[in-house]
Design an enzyme around this catalytic site. Structure first.
Site, PDB file in Angstrom:
ATOM      1  N   TYR A 131       0.854  -1.204   0.000  1.00  0.00           N
ATOM      2  CA  TYR A 131       0.000   0.000   0.000  1.00  0.00           C
ATOM      3  C   TYR A 131       0.874   1.233   0.000  1.00  0.00           C
ATOM      4  O   TYR A 131       1.888   1.268   0.706  1.00  0.00           O
ATOM      5  CB  TYR A 131      -0.872   0.019   1.267  1.00  0.00           C
ATOM      6  N   GLU A 151      -0.516   4.913  -0.290  1.00  0.00           N
ATOM      7  CA  GLU A 151      -1.318   6.131  -0.497  1.00  0.00           C
ATOM      8  C   GLU A 151      -0.447   7.373  -0.355  1.00  0.00           C
ATOM      9  O   GLU A 151       0.394   7.446   0.552  1.00  0.00           O
ATOM     10  CB  GLU A 151      -2.476   6.176   0.501  1.00  0.00           C
ATOM     11  N   LYS A 156      -3.583   0.707 -24.632  1.00  0.00           N
ATOM     12  CA  LYS A 156      -4.074   0.615 -26.011  1.00  0.00           C
ATOM     13  C   LYS A 156      -2.863   0.651 -26.952  1.00  0.00           C
ATOM     14  O   LYS A 156      -2.041  -0.242 -26.901  1.00  0.00           O
ATOM     15  CB  LYS A 156      -5.097   1.730 -26.261  1.00  0.00           C
ATOM     16  N   ARG A 187      -2.997  -2.608 -18.065  1.00  0.00           N
ATOM     17  CA  ARG A 187      -4.246  -1.878 -17.869  1.00  0.00           C
ATOM     18  C   ARG A 187      -4.008  -0.790 -16.836  1.00  0.00           C
ATOM     19  O   ARG A 187      -3.668  -1.068 -15.692  1.00  0.00           O
ATOM     20  CB  ARG A 187      -5.355  -2.808 -17.335  1.00  0.00           C
TER      21      ARG A 187
HETATM   22  N1  DSN Z   1     -13.358   0.910 -23.630  1.00  0.00           N
HETATM   23  C1  DSN Z   1     -12.454   1.794 -24.323  1.00  0.00           C
HETATM   24  C2  DSN Z   1     -12.487   1.581 -25.781  1.00  0.00           C
HETATM   25  O1  DSN Z   1     -12.714   0.453 -26.181  1.00  0.00           O
HETATM   26  O2  DSN Z   1     -12.292   2.494 -26.544  1.00  0.00           O
HETATM   27  C3  DSN Z   1     -12.696   3.200 -23.972  1.00  0.00           C
HETATM   28  O3  DSN Z   1     -12.931   3.317 -22.634  1.00  0.00           O
END
Ligand code: DSN
Length: 425
Positions: A59, A61, A234, A240
Site C-alpha cells: 500500500y 497512499e 491501447k 491496464r
Molecule cells: N473501452 C475503451 C475503448 O474500447 O475504446 C474506452 O474506454
C-alpha cells in the site's frame, strides 16, 4: 513453451487448476484469433512480468516522499521512474501515473478543475467521444452540464464550426478533445484556438492514440492542451492503467484530485509495468511499430473499401477504422458476432447519425495495434479484409455454417505470429 511460462502454468495449475485452465484457454483464444479491437493490444513479456510481481503486496497512499504508510523506499523509486519516463516520452512538465484506468483519470480532471454543474463541451458518444466526455448516463453527464459536438455528415470529421458555435454560445469551462471512435487526426491546435477564444481549459483524452503520439505518427497535444489523459494499454502497449499529464501550473490540483480526491492506494505492480512499457515506447523500434500500425490500418481500410465496405470519413489516419454497415444489409451486432465465430474479434459500434439503437447499432469498430504487435504487415491486410467480407456476407445470408471453416483458416494463419505469454506447445 518457455521455461518461465511453463513454471508459472505449473504453479498456477497446482494452486488453482480451474483458473489455470481458464487462463490457458484465453491464451489460446488470443493466439488463434485476429484481434482487431481498437483499444486492445498484446503487452510484452516484460510488462506482464512486472504486473505479476510482489509489488501488488504494498500500500502506498500519497506521493513519493509524502506517503501515509511506511516502507516506501522502493515504491517511491519505482513511481518516480515511471513519472520521469512519462515526462520524457511525451515531453510534458508533469505526469501522474496513479489513475486506475481511463474513466477515473478523466473524472479526476473534472474534480480538479470544475464545480458540479459547470458546463463542459465534449464529443458525443455516438459521434466518437467517450462516456466520460459528458454522456448522459455517466457521472460526468449527471453532475456537470454537458454540451456535445459531433462530426460533419458529409466528411465524418469533427465539425469545427459546431464546436466554435457551441463554445461561444455555452461558454464551457472545459473543452474535451479526443475520443474512442475517431479514425482521423485530432486537430489539437484548432481546439486550442477555440478554447482560448472562450477562456476554457482544453483537456485532450489521447487514450486511443497515445502510442501513436509517443511513436511520432500523430501530432502531440502538448503545447495545445494543458491537461492530457491516456490509458496505458491501447496503442501505448502497457498494462491496464492510465496516466494524467499536464503543465506544471495544473499539476497540483490534478494530483490532489487523483489522491485523495478519488482514489486510495495506487496499484504499484501496474505502476512498475507502466514504467517498463514507457521504456519500451522510448526505444527507436517503437517508432517503427507506431508507423506500422498506421500503415496496416491504411492498407486494411483500402482493402475493405475495395470489398464494398463503407468507412466513416472514407478511411483512416491512425490505428482505427469505423465501418458503416448500413449498405450491407446487416446490423453491427450480428456482424460482430459472426466475425467472432469466424476468428475475427472486434466490436459493434454506433456510427455518426446512426438510425439504429446503441445496443444494436449500424457499425463496426476495428484497429490494428494488436495485429501489428504480432508482426502482421500490409501484405496480410487484403486477406483479413477478404475473411471479414466472407463472414459478414455469410451472416447476412444466414449461412452460419460458413463461419467455422474461416476460423480454421485463421487459426492456421495465426500460428505464424506468436504472442507473448502463451504458446501452443
Ligand atoms: N473501452 C475503451 C475503448 O474500447 O475504446 C474506452 O474506454
Amino acid at each position: 513453451m518457455n521455461d518461465q511460462y511453463a513454471q508459472l502454468t505449473r504453479r498456477l495449475a497446482d494452486a488453482d487448476p480451474d483458473i489455470a485452465r481458464l487462463i490457458d484457454t484465453e491464451g489460446k483464444r488470443q493466439h488463434d484469433s485476429i484481434r482487431l479491437i481498437a483499444s486492445e493490444n498484446y503487452v510484452s513479456q516484460a510488462v506482464m512480468d512486472a504486473t505479476g510481481t510482489l509489488l501488488t503486496n504494498k500500500y502506498s497512499e500519497g506521493y513519493a516522499g509524502r506517503r501515509y504508510y511506511e516502507g516506501q523506499q522502493v515504491i517511491d523509486e519505482i513511481e518516480e521512474l515511471a513519472i520521469s519516463r512519462a515526462k520524457a516520452v511525451f515531453g510534458v512538465e508533469h505526469a501522474n501515473v496513479q489513475p486506475y484506468s481511463g474513466s477515473p483519470a478523466n473524472l479526476a480532471v473534472y474534480l480538479a478543475f470544475l464545480q458540479p454543474g459547470d458546463t463542459v463541451l465534449g464529443m458525443s458518444l455516438p459521434m466518437g467521444g467517450h462516456l466520460t466526455h459528458g454522456a448522459k448516463v455517466s457521472a460526468t453527464g449527471k453532475w456537470f452540464k454537458p454540451v456535445q459536438y459531433g462530426v460533419r455528415a458529409d466528411t465524418g470529421r469533427v465539425d469545427f464550426d459546431q464546436v466554435r458555435e457551441l463554445a461561444l454560445a455555452e461558454r464551457p469551462k472545459m473543452i474535451i478533445c479526443g475520443g474512442t471512435a475517431i479514425p482521423r487526426t485530432v486537430d489539437f491546435a484548432k481546439f486550442a484556438e477555440i478554447a482560448a477564444e472562450v477562456d476554457a481549459l482544453l483537456f485532450a483524452d489521447i487514450a486511443h492514440i497515445a502510442g501513436l503520439v509517443a511513436g511520432g505518427v500523430h501530432p502531440t497535444p502538448v503545447g495545445h492542451a494543458e491537461v492530457i489523459s491516456t490509458t496505458t494499454h491501447k496503442t501505448l502497449r502497457g498494462p491496464r492503467g492510465a496516466m494524467l499529464m499536464s503543465t506544471a501550473e495544473r499539476a497540483k490540483p490534478l494530483d490532489k484530485a487523483v489522491f485523495p480526491g478519488l482514489q486510495g492506494g495506487p496499484h504499484n505492480h501496474t505502476t512498475a509495468a507502466v514504467a517498463v512499457a514507457l521504456a519500451e515506447a522510448a526505444r527507436p523500434d517503437f517508432r517503427t511499430y507506431a508507423n506500422q500500425i498506421v500503415a496496416n490500418a491504411k492498407a486494411l481500410a483500402a482493402a475493405m473499401v475495395e470489398r464494398g465496405f463503407d468507412l466513416v470519413s472514407g478511411g483512416t489516419d491512425n490505428h482505427l477504422i469505423l465501418v458503416d454497415l448500413t449498405g450491407k444489409d446487416i446490423g453491427g451486432k450480428p456482424a460482430a458476432k459472426a466475425l467472432d465465430a469466424a476468428g475475427i474479434e472486434l466490436n459493434f459500434n454506433t456510427v455518426p447519425f446512426d438510425r439504429r439503437k446503441p445496443l444494436d447499432p449500424s457499425g463496426l469498430r476495428l484497429g490494428t495495434a494488436a495485429i501489428t504487435t504480432r508482426g502482421m504487415t500490409e501484405q496480410h491486410m487484403p486477406q483479413i479484409a477478404a475473411w471479414m467480407d466472407e463472414a459478414v456476407t455469410a451472416a447476412r445470408d444466414g449461412r452460419e455454417q460458413a463461419l467455422a471453416p474461416i476460423a480454421g483458416q485463421i487459426r492456421d494463419f495465426c500460428a505464424d505470429f506468436p504472442i507473448p505469454g502463451w504458446s501452443a506447445s
